[in-house]
Design a protein around this motif. Structure first.
Motif, PDB file in Angstrom:
ATOM      1  N   PHE A 199      36.493  39.053  49.773  1.00  0.00           N
ATOM      2  CA  PHE A 199      37.501  39.931  50.364  1.00  0.00           C
ATOM      3  C   PHE A 199      38.573  39.062  51.017  1.00  0.00           C
ATOM      4  CE2 PHE A 199      39.537  43.078  52.922  1.00  0.00           C
ATOM      5  CZ  PHE A 199      39.273  44.307  52.321  1.00  0.00           C
ATOM      6  N   ASP A 200      39.775  39.102  50.445  1.00  0.00           N
ATOM      7  CA  ASP A 200      40.923  38.330  50.921  1.00  0.00           C
ATOM      8  C   ASP A 200      42.019  39.252  51.431  1.00  0.00           C
ATOM      9  OD1 ASP A 200      40.222  35.707  50.664  1.00  0.00           O
ATOM     10  OD2 ASP A 200      41.628  35.229  49.071  1.00  0.00           O
ATOM     11  N   HIS A 201      42.582  38.888  52.561  1.00  0.00           N
ATOM     12  CA  HIS A 201      43.708  39.598  53.172  1.00  0.00           C
ATOM     13  C   HIS A 201      44.873  38.607  53.183  1.00  0.00           C
ATOM     14  CE1 HIS A 201      45.254  41.308  57.351  1.00  0.00           C
ATOM     15  NE2 HIS A 201      46.204  41.289  56.422  1.00  0.00           N
ATOM     16  N   PHE A 202      45.893  38.837  52.356  1.00  0.00           N
ATOM     17  CA  PHE A 202      46.979  37.866  52.267  1.00  0.00           C
ATOM     18  C   PHE A 202      48.265  38.432  52.874  1.00  0.00           C
ATOM     19  CE2 PHE A 202      46.452  39.954  48.164  1.00  0.00           C
ATOM     20  CZ  PHE A 202      47.725  40.416  47.848  1.00  0.00           C
ATOM     21  N   GLY A 203      48.953  37.586  53.621  1.00  0.00           N
ATOM     22  CA  GLY A 203      50.140  38.009  54.346  1.00  0.00           C
ATOM     23  C   GLY A 203      49.765  38.562  55.722  1.00  0.00           C
ATOM     24  N   PRO A 204      50.755  39.120  56.446  1.00  0.00           N
ATOM     25  CA  PRO A 204      52.128  39.321  55.969  1.00  0.00           C
ATOM     26  C   PRO A 204      52.911  38.010  55.900  1.00  0.00           C
ATOM     27  CG  PRO A 204      51.943  39.988  58.264  1.00  0.00           C
ATOM     28  CD  PRO A 204      50.555  39.643  57.813  1.00  0.00           C
ATOM     29  N   VAL A 205      53.728  37.929  54.860  1.00  0.00           N
ATOM     30  CA  VAL A 205      54.587  36.769  54.693  1.00  0.00           C
ATOM     31  C   VAL A 205      55.931  37.256  54.180  1.00  0.00           C
ATOM     32  CG1 VAL A 205      53.740  36.372  52.330  1.00  0.00           C
ATOM     33  CG2 VAL A 205      54.795  34.498  53.589  1.00  0.00           C
ATOM     34  N   GLN A 206      56.996  36.600  54.638  1.00  0.00           N
ATOM     35  CA  GLN A 206      58.336  36.914  54.166  1.00  0.00           C
ATOM     36  C   GLN A 206      58.813  35.774  53.286  1.00  0.00           C
ATOM     37  OE1 GLN A 206      60.493  39.742  54.699  1.00  0.00           O
ATOM     38  NE2 GLN A 206      61.468  38.666  52.994  1.00  0.00           N
ATOM     39  N   PHE A 207      58.929  36.025  51.988  1.00  0.00           N
ATOM     40  CA  PHE A 207      59.468  35.036  51.078  1.00  0.00           C
ATOM     41  C   PHE A 207      60.986  35.128  51.093  1.00  0.00           C
ATOM     42  CE2 PHE A 207      55.319  35.725  48.781  1.00  0.00           C
ATOM     43  CZ  PHE A 207      54.817  34.457  49.025  1.00  0.00           C
ATOM     44  N   ILE A 208      61.636  33.997  51.276  1.00  0.00           N
ATOM     45  CA  ILE A 208      63.094  33.973  51.209  1.00  0.00           C
ATOM     46  C   ILE A 208      63.512  33.933  49.741  1.00  0.00           C
ATOM     47  CG2 ILE A 208      63.262  32.813  53.435  1.00  0.00           C
ATOM     48  CD1 ILE A 208      63.937  30.232  51.915  1.00  0.00           C
ATOM     49  N   ALA A 209      64.784  34.161  49.490  1.00  0.00           N
ATOM     50  CA  ALA A 209      65.294  34.138  48.120  1.00  0.00           C
ATOM     51  C   ALA A 209      64.935  32.817  47.446  1.00  0.00           C
ATOM     52  CB  ALA A 209      66.806  34.338  48.127  1.00  0.00           C
ATOM     53  N   GLY A 210      64.412  32.906  46.242  1.00  0.00           N
ATOM     54  CA  GLY A 210      64.028  31.724  45.479  1.00  0.00           C
ATOM     55  C   GLY A 210      62.573  31.337  45.621  1.00  0.00           C
ATOM     56  N   GLN A 211      61.875  31.954  46.579  1.00  0.00           N
ATOM     57  CA  GLN A 211      60.461  31.654  46.779  1.00  0.00           C
ATOM     58  C   GLN A 211      59.596  32.833  46.338  1.00  0.00           C
ATOM     59  OE1 GLN A 211      59.806  30.571  50.871  1.00  0.00           O
ATOM     60  NE2 GLN A 211      60.567  28.495  50.568  1.00  0.00           N
ATOM     61  N   GLY A 212      58.281  32.578  46.214  1.00  0.00           N
ATOM     62  CA  GLY A 212      57.372  33.653  45.850  1.00  0.00           C
ATOM     63  C   GLY A 212      55.964  33.143  45.633  1.00  0.00           C
ATOM     64  N   MET A 213      55.104  34.053  45.234  1.00  0.00           N
ATOM     65  CA  MET A 213      53.720  33.720  44.907  1.00  0.00           C
ATOM     66  C   MET A 213      53.663  33.113  43.510  1.00  0.00           C
ATOM     67  SD  MET A 213      50.538  36.389  44.281  1.00  0.00           S
ATOM     68  CE  MET A 213      50.191  36.728  45.995  1.00  0.00           C
ATOM     69  N   ASP A 214      52.911  32.036  43.370  1.00  0.00           N
ATOM     70  CA  ASP A 214      52.722  31.407  42.065  1.00  0.00           C
ATOM     71  C   ASP A 214      51.281  30.943  41.946  1.00  0.00           C
ATOM     72  OD1 ASP A 214      55.207  31.356  40.460  1.00  0.00           O
ATOM     73  OD2 ASP A 214      56.025  30.390  42.254  1.00  0.00           O
ATOM     74  N   ILE A 215      50.393  31.858  41.599  1.00  0.00           N
ATOM     75  CA  ILE A 215      48.998  31.514  41.353  1.00  0.00           C
ATOM     76  C   ILE A 215      48.852  31.326  39.848  1.00  0.00           C
ATOM     77  CG2 ILE A 215      46.597  32.210  41.602  1.00  0.00           C
ATOM     78  CD1 ILE A 215      47.403  33.776  44.062  1.00  0.00           C
ATOM     79  N   LYS A 216      48.735  30.078  39.442  1.00  0.00           N
ATOM     80  CA  LYS A 216      48.732  29.724  38.026  1.00  0.00           C
ATOM     81  C   LYS A 216      47.490  30.278  37.320  1.00  0.00           C
ATOM     82  CE  LYS A 216      51.021  25.385  39.268  1.00  0.00           C
ATOM     83  NZ  LYS A 216      50.881  23.897  39.291  1.00  0.00           N
ATOM     84  N   PRO A 217      47.524  30.327  35.995  1.00  0.00           N
ATOM     85  CA  PRO A 217      46.362  30.816  35.258  1.00  0.00           C
ATOM     86  C   PRO A 217      45.074  30.117  35.673  1.00  0.00           C
ATOM     87  CG  PRO A 217      48.221  30.626  33.779  1.00  0.00           C
ATOM     88  CD  PRO A 217      48.663  30.044  35.087  1.00  0.00           C
ATOM     89  N   HIS A 218      44.041  30.939  35.891  1.00  0.00           N
ATOM     90  CA  HIS A 218      42.721  30.460  36.288  1.00  0.00           C
ATOM     91  C   HIS A 218      41.683  31.440  35.751  1.00  0.00           C
ATOM     92  CE1 HIS A 218      44.142  33.196  39.446  1.00  0.00           C
ATOM     93  NE2 HIS A 218      42.862  33.512  39.630  1.00  0.00           N
TER      94      HIS A 218
END
Length: 307
Positions: A54-73
């Protein structure tokens, strides 16, 4: 998302309610460029029903140009449930499924004998920035069903049963609760519900389920005179119904179900009742025998250290 073990925080909460078995303080980790609070697995509790992660992610504010990048796994032996309160994620998997995950929607990916997936911020939201807050859970599959074919189910927020009363809102994501049943197909008995309460409002946690818990995302509640603030995972013994009263506006998840027949082994993103099966999955990922995710060229390597 991916898993590596870490130490559990020291608990400082009261625990006088007779039905309350365990209070879990989620431990914080960074995966990429955002924080994650992990409530399960815990040193004193591996699962609640079939919920093993059980994972609780955030809160996070990504600025323009940033984001989540969880690569293939890769994953085996489990289903993932991704549920968002804010933000959007693009899911891609080796079965060819591509789905934009939006707040309030149910997204269930069943790995079974094996699947590969990625989780990334959609292009539009990456350009302009976005706030993100959500949960990801893993549902361990029962013995005899751990090697089923991989699949993906999506139900928009409008397709999920919603119960509303004065100061109470409950969205049934999976299973049965508040007299409503969600449409999602499951291979074992479990339930998952988003519950929001205004200050002074109460809700029942039914005793119908063998194992049950409440995850406090934010806010504060009272149970039998004891108060708990989010984020916390409260695990309850079977027995009497629990009355939950919001001290202030609160968002939480009701979850649980029938206990599995035995414990599971966890290594990285693999869950199985068999150590040998996990060893096979490790070799399969190392030697590129899992399916590839279309339109992805990156991947997360197998960790060097065994846990």
């Amino acid at each position: 998302m991916t898993w590596l073990p870490s130490n559990d925080p020291i608990l400082g909460d009261a625990q006088s309610c007779e039905a309350l078995e365990l209070v879990v303080v989620p431990r914080t980790r960074d995966i990429g460029n955002f924080p994650v609070r992990r409530a399960l697995p815990h040193g004193k509790r591996q699962m609640v029903g079939p919920f093993i992660f059980f994972d609780h992610f955030g809160p996070v504010q990504f600025i323009a140009g940033q984001g989540m990048d969880i690569k293939p796994h890769p994953h085996i032996g489990l289903s993932t449930v991704t549920y968002l309160f804010d933000g959007k994620i693009t899911h891609r998997d080796s079965e060819g499924n591509v789905q934009e995950i939006q707040p309030g929607a149910m997204n269930l990916m069943t790995a079974g004998r094996g699947i590969t997936h990625s989780e990334r911020t959609p292009d539009v939201e990456r350009r302009v920035g976005q706030k993100m807050l959500g949960l990801q859970s893993w549902i361990a599959l029962p013995e005899g069903r751990e090697e089923i074919d991989p699949s993906f189910q999506h139900f928009g927020a409008e397709a999920l049963p919603l119960v509303s009363d004065a100061g109470l809102s409950a969205r049934v994501i999976a299973g049965t609760a508040f007299g409503k049943t969600a449409k999602v197909g499951m291979v074992s008995d479990w339930f998952y519900v988003e519950v929001t309460l205004a200050a002074g409002t109460s809700a029942p946690l039914d005793a119908d389920h063998e194992e049950r818990a409440i995850y406090l995302v934010d806010g504060e509640i009272d149970i039998a005179g004891d108060r708990f603030e989010g984020p916390r995972l409260l695990v309850f013994r079977p027995g009497d119904p629990i009355k939950v009263t919001a001290v202030r506006a609160t968002r939480m998840m009701f979850l649980g179900g029938t206990a599995l027949g035995g414990p599971r082994y966890i290594w990285w993103n693999f869950v199985s009742s068999s150590k040998e099966r996990i060893e096979q999955a490790k070799e399969d990922w190392k030697n590129a025998r899992f399916g590839a995710v279309p339109d992805e060229s990156e991947f997360i390597p197998l960790p060097d250290k065994s846990y």
